[in-house]
Design a protein around this motif. Structure first.
Motif, mmCIF file in Angstrom:
data_model
loop_
_atom_site.group_PDB
_atom_site.id
_atom_site.type_symbol
_atom_site.label_atom_id
_atom_site.label_comp_id
_atom_site.label_asym_id
_atom_site.label_seq_id
_atom_site.Cartn_x
_atom_site.Cartn_y
_atom_site.Cartn_z
ATOM 1 N N VAL A 1 0.904 -1.274 0.051
ATOM 2 C CA VAL A 1 0.145 0.061 0.010
ATOM 3 C C VAL A 1 1.033 1.239 0.004
ATOM 4 C CG1 VAL A 1 -1.484 1.421 1.266
ATOM 5 C CG2 VAL A 1 -2.121 -1.232 0.964
ATOM 6 N N SER B 1 -1.718 -6.659 -3.412
ATOM 7 C CA SER B 1 -2.726 -5.613 -2.795
ATOM 8 C C SER B 1 -3.683 -5.131 -3.680
ATOM 9 C CB SER B 1 -1.789 -4.373 -2.477
ATOM 10 O OG SER B 1 -1.374 -3.869 -3.627
ATOM 11 N N PHE C 1 -8.781 -3.565 3.103
ATOM 12 C CA PHE C 1 -8.092 -2.867 2.163
ATOM 13 C C PHE C 1 -8.855 -2.151 1.214
ATOM 14 C CE2 PHE C 1 -5.151 -5.842 3.734
ATOM 15 C CZ PHE C 1 -3.921 -5.224 4.037
#
Length: 212
Positions: free
Chosen positions: A116, A175, A210
């Motif tokens: 991230v 991610s 996320f």
């Protein structure tokens, strides 16, 4: 037996003993010569050499029939290379933020946090270095809670965190492009409301959710 007869008998006995000793000495010399000749006889050595040569020929024939080849390894393929070139300061900052945010997570969870941060560095919507991203403030509010409460400067970086950061710098990214993460159970309710209404939830892993 008179004195003369005794003397004659003694002489005969001495003569017999002398002859016996001479015979034994002669036999001993012959045995030594035989032993020496046997020890240096080249025939046994030639037989051993012939046997060893035959065994070597057998091994060579087997190797040729099996077509044994040594594998050629390109050493460069074994070297892991970073695709992100960052400064020493950025590297230390990345280690600290990953440890502070995901110290209780497994290595995969740590990797996701590093992803991230690096995603933000690549994004036009955020600063261009790790340190600037981590210490960024929006309207005076820190983007990461460890910066806000000062815990970022107190962490002890673990070996697992180092491994996760290295994986991220080498390009491993799981991610899905996430630019935000939050721990719902620990976050302020108002902050989580903003996440839920302004962002797209991608997935959850460990204690984090996320978003993009």
């Amino acid at each position: 037996m008179n004195h003369t007869d005794q003397k004659s008998a003694l002489c005969l006995l001495l003569y017999s003993l002398t002859a016996a000793v001479a015979w034994l000495c002669a036999r001993g010399v012959e045995l030594e010569k035989y032993a020496a000749a046997s020890a240096f006889d080249p025939k046994p050595i030639e037989c051993v050499e012939e046997l060893l040569g035959y065994e070597q020929q057998e091994r060579n024939a087997f190797a040729e029939s099996a077509d044994v080849r040594q594998p050629v390894i390109d050493v460069s393929l074994l070297e892991k290379r970073r695709i992100y070139e960052i400064s020493d300061e950025d590297y230390r900052t990345l280690l600290k933020i990953v440890e502070a945010e995901a110290g209780s997570e497994d290595e995969e969870g740590k990797l996701l946090v590093a992803n991230v941060v690096l995603n933000r560095v690549k994004s036009d919507a955020f600063p261009d270095t790790v340190t600037e991203v981590v210490y960024q403030r929006d309207g005076g509010v820190a983007q990461f809670s460890p910066v806000a409460d000062g815990s970022l400067e107190k962490v002890e970086v673990s070996g697992e965190t180092v491994s996760a950061v290295e994986r991220a710098l080498e390009g491993e990214d799981n991610s899905r492009g996430a630019l935000y993460f939050a721990a719902r159970n620990a976050a302020d309710a108002e902050n989580m409301r903003w996440f839920d209404t302004h962002l797209t939830r991608l997935f959850a892993y460990g204690g984090h959710e996320f978003f993009s």
